[in-house]
Design an enzyme around this catalytic site. Structure first.
Site, short mmCIF file in Angstrom:
data_model
loop_
_atom_site.label_atom_id
_atom_site.label_comp_id
_atom_site.label_asym_id
_atom_site.label_seq_id
_atom_site.Cartn_x
_atom_site.Cartn_y
_atom_site.Cartn_z
N TYR A 171 0.54 -1.18 -0.03
CA TYR A 171 0.16 -0.24 -0.09
C TYR A 171 0.95 1.25 -0.02
CZ TYR A 171 -3.73 3.19 1.42
OH TYR A 171 -4.54 4.43 1.34
N LYS A 175 1.25 4.25 -2.93
CA LYS A 175 0.95 5.57 -2.91
C LYS A 175 2.01 6.45 -3.10
CE LYS A 175 -3.39 5.17 -1.59
NZ LYS A 175 -4.63 5.48 -2.73
#
Length: 247
Positions: A171, A175
């Site tokens: 994750y 990002k």
């Protein structure tokens, strides 16, 4: 083309059937007078969410959009073009964390990174690429990408800082990639009135994050701020509630 909505700015929010996306759609329509396209991949959930906002008297309609499906993206783009002829704001809100990402970094399977990047990175680019020509038909388009503080290399590298114990390798790296992509989009618009920015919504209390510290109302504020910044506002920057964050 829908002549009623020609006088309103048009915004599309992806992943908007619940949580931060739903609240972003609400605030854009309620507080800023947008015609909002509520994007969701599940037709029933998306329709129910749009009806909820319409029952609040807001100009919101459901748009079937699966950001990971090229055919769905193209159908959605065609629908927006036929109805409005342009798009003023695109909020790429859809994103997720896979369960396997909870393991120690080196133990996370490569498949978890692939699944995460498919929605958080590749799908964002696909949607942005498809709607780019419609954004460029706006007088002053706003591209808003929802990232995370753990996409900041500086913040994650601070082993005593506020995100020191949040280590989600798939994750977080997705990002970080989204942050870099946003800078590139902003560069392409460098000589125009259009702007592209990325944001951290905060540690928001949602279904996937029941221990969040702030409400979805607060979490949606930065998305709305970036969607409505003036022509003298920033571009190619990373923000949370008016504060610029480090890369």
């Amino acid at each position: 083309m829908n002549t009623l909505n020609e006088q309103r700015r048009v915004a599309l929010v992806t992943g908007a059937n619940k949580g931060i996306g739903l609240e972003t759609a609400r605030q854009l329509a309620r507080d800023h007078g947008f015609s909002v396209l509520l994007g969701a991949r599940d037709e029933k959930r998306g329709t129910d969410a749009a009806n909820q906002l319409r029952n609040e008297g807001l100009d919101v309609q459901f748009l079937l959009l699966d950001p990971t499906n090229p055919a769905s993206i193209e159908r959605a783009r065609t629908e927006v073009e036929d109805k409005f002829g342009r798009l003023d704001v695109l909020v790429n809100n859809a994103g997720f964390v896979v369960h396997e990402d909870m393991a120690l970094p080196v133990s996370v399977p490569t498949s978890a990174l692939r699944d995460t990047y498919d929605l958080n990175v590749f799908a964002v680019h696909s949607v942005t690429q498809a709607f780019w020509p419609l954004l460029e038909k706006s007088d002053a388009a706003r591209l808003v990408n929802v990232s995370s503080a753990i996409g900041s290399l500086s913040l994650v590298r601070d082993f005593e800082g506020p995100v020191k114990d949040i280590k989600l390798i798939a994750y977080a790296s997705s990002k970080a990639a989204l942050n870099m992509m946003t800078v590139h989009y902003a560069w392409q618009w460098r000589d125009t009135r259009h702007k592209a920015n990325v944001l951290h919504p905060g540690n928001v209390k949602t279904d996937p994050n029941p221990n969040g510290e702030i409400s979805v109302e607060e979490g949606a504020k930065t998305s709305v701020e970036m969607a409505t910044i003036g022509n003298d506002g920033p571009t190619g920057q990373f923000f949370h509630l008016g504060q610029q964050l480090p890369w």
